[in-house]
Scaffold this motif. Structure first.
Motif, short mmCIF file in Angstrom:
data_model
loop_
_atom_site.label_atom_id
_atom_site.label_comp_id
_atom_site.label_asym_id
_atom_site.label_seq_id
_atom_site.Cartn_x
_atom_site.Cartn_y
_atom_site.Cartn_z
N SER A 60 0.93 -1.18 -0.02
CA SER A 60 0.21 -0.03 -0.13
C SER A 60 0.93 1.22 0.22
O SER A 60 1.97 1.22 0.79
CB SER A 60 -0.88 -0.06 1.12
OG SER A 60 -1.48 1.21 1.32
N ASP A 67 -0.70 3.94 -8.25
CA ASP A 67 -0.67 2.83 -8.26
C ASP A 67 0.35 2.56 -9.46
O ASP A 67 0.29 2.92 -10.53
CB ASP A 67 -1.93 2.06 -8.77
CG ASP A 67 -3.04 2.41 -7.76
OD1 ASP A 67 -3.29 1.93 -6.73
OD2 ASP A 67 -3.74 3.50 -8.12
N ASN A 77 2.29 -1.77 -6.03
CA ASN A 77 2.09 -0.80 -5.35
C ASN A 77 0.79 -0.13 -5.40
O ASN A 77 0.68 0.53 -6.81
CB ASN A 77 3.36 0.32 -5.48
CG ASN A 77 4.65 -0.19 -5.12
OD1 ASN A 77 5.15 -0.14 -3.85
ND2 ASN A 77 5.28 -0.72 -6.11
N LEU A 78 0.01 -0.43 -4.56
CA LEU A 78 -1.36 0.14 -4.75
C LEU A 78 -1.64 1.14 -3.83
O LEU A 78 -1.40 1.25 -2.68
CB LEU A 78 -2.57 -1.10 -4.68
CG LEU A 78 -2.29 -2.18 -5.37
CD1 LEU A 78 -3.12 -3.38 -5.03
CD2 LEU A 78 -2.51 -1.92 -6.74
N SER A 79 -2.56 2.37 -4.41
CA SER A 79 -2.73 3.47 -3.61
C SER A 79 -3.78 2.91 -2.44
O SER A 79 -4.48 1.83 -2.60
CB SER A 79 -3.42 4.57 -4.13
OG SER A 79 -4.67 4.11 -4.85
N VAL A 82 -7.49 1.79 -3.28
CA VAL A 82 -7.13 0.53 -4.36
C VAL A 82 -7.00 -0.94 -3.24
O VAL A 82 -7.52 -1.71 -3.65
CB VAL A 82 -6.41 0.78 -5.56
CG1 VAL A 82 -6.23 -0.71 -6.39
CG2 VAL A 82 -6.87 1.62 -6.52
N TYR A 83 -5.89 -0.44 -2.56
CA TYR A 83 -5.54 -1.59 -1.73
C TYR A 83 -6.60 -2.18 -0.59
O TYR A 83 -6.59 -3.46 -0.86
CB TYR A 83 -4.26 -1.03 -0.93
CG TYR A 83 -3.69 -2.26 0.04
CD1 TYR A 83 -2.39 -2.79 -0.52
CD2 TYR A 83 -3.87 -2.36 1.23
CE1 TYR A 83 -1.64 -3.65 0.10
CE2 TYR A 83 -3.16 -3.44 2.08
CZ TYR A 83 -2.11 -4.24 1.54
OH TYR A 83 -1.37 -4.80 2.19
N ALA A 94 -6.13 -2.83 -9.62
CA ALA A 94 -5.09 -3.78 -9.02
C ALA A 94 -4.93 -4.94 -9.96
O ALA A 94 -3.84 -5.22 -10.12
CB ALA A 94 -5.98 -4.57 -7.49
N GLU A 97 -2.01 -3.47 -12.60
CA GLU A 97 -0.82 -3.14 -12.10
C GLU A 97 -0.22 -4.98 -11.79
O GLU A 97 0.77 -4.95 -12.39
CB GLU A 97 -0.89 -2.69 -10.60
CG GLU A 97 -1.15 -1.23 -10.61
CD GLU A 97 -0.69 -0.52 -11.78
OE1 GLU A 97 0.73 -0.74 -12.03
OE2 GLU A 97 -1.11 0.63 -11.88
#
Length: 226
Positions: A60, A67, A77-79, A82-83, A94, A97
């Protein structure tokens, strides 16, 4: 020159519109809960496992629309939206990525080309604008600085166009996986495809804008030589 300025102005306007549409689409689809209740983190981990990828971590990160996949340390790497999110937008991002992670694992050629260019561009970007500025100011004295600047800018433009197949392919992989594995229903799939379509258009507009700017600098060089 007037025509070049007009083209750049139009591209800037289109870019602003696409960015606005992208943000509005993600805000809209962030409010649509995913029918299966999975979070972006869970979807990412499931897609990685389904592709036999076990050495990539899902993390995260702060910010919105930040992202990204990092091939250097193998992290998706997810904001935070989104995470932790359980929405259509979170599912689309998700999976997209993770599409990059699958590209990396399968040695997707275009991703390899782009990754090889990153070290050079990270250095060149620090000085390119200053070199171009010096070239414009000294254009009536010498063409050397502007020629160097144009050459560096040409590489960044090439990078922008190489990015296009990378992004479109990642979206295609993401959409195919979430549909095949029934991560989304038919209605949610249409929304996911729409969101990723607008995301891809930002890269397309950026590439076209970079090409237009490059042609403008080239016209300055050619005009100077005439």
């Amino acid at each position: 020159m007037g025509g070049a300025y007009l083209i750049m102005f139009v591209i800037m306007g289109v870019s602003m519109y696409v960015q606005w549409r992208l943000k509005s689409k993600f805000e809209e689809y962030s409010q649509v809960g995913l029918s299966n209740g999975m979070s972006g983190k869970e979807i990412a981990e499931a897609m990685l496992r389904a592709n036999n990828i076990f050495d990539v971590r899902v993390l995260s990160v702060e910010g919105r629309l930040t992202d990204h996949y990092n091939p250097q340390d193998k992290t998706v790497n997810l904001s935070s939206d989104v995470y932790y999110g359980r929405s259509v937008a979170a599912a689309a991002v998700a999976a997209h990525e993770c599409g990059h992670a699958v590209q990396h694992a399968t040695a997707y050629a275009w991703l390899g080309f782009r990754s090889q260019m990153v070290p050079f561009l990270s250095v060149a970007s620090r000085y390119m604008q200053w070199i171009i500025l010096a070239g414009v100011l000294l254009i009536n004295t010498t063409a050397i600085p502007l020629t160097i600047g144009v050459a560096l800018f040409a590489v960044t433009t090439l990078f922008s166009f190489i990015t296009l197949p990378v992004e479109y392919d990642a979206s295609n992989r993401a959409l195919a996986w979430i549909q095949k594995n029934r991560v989304v229903n038919e209605r949610e799939y249409i929304m996911s495809a729409d969101a990723l379509k607008w995301a891809a258009r930002t890269y397309l507009v950026a590439a076209i804008g970079s090409l237009a700017t490059l042609l403008y600098y080239v016209s300055l060089l050619l005009g100077r030589r005439d």
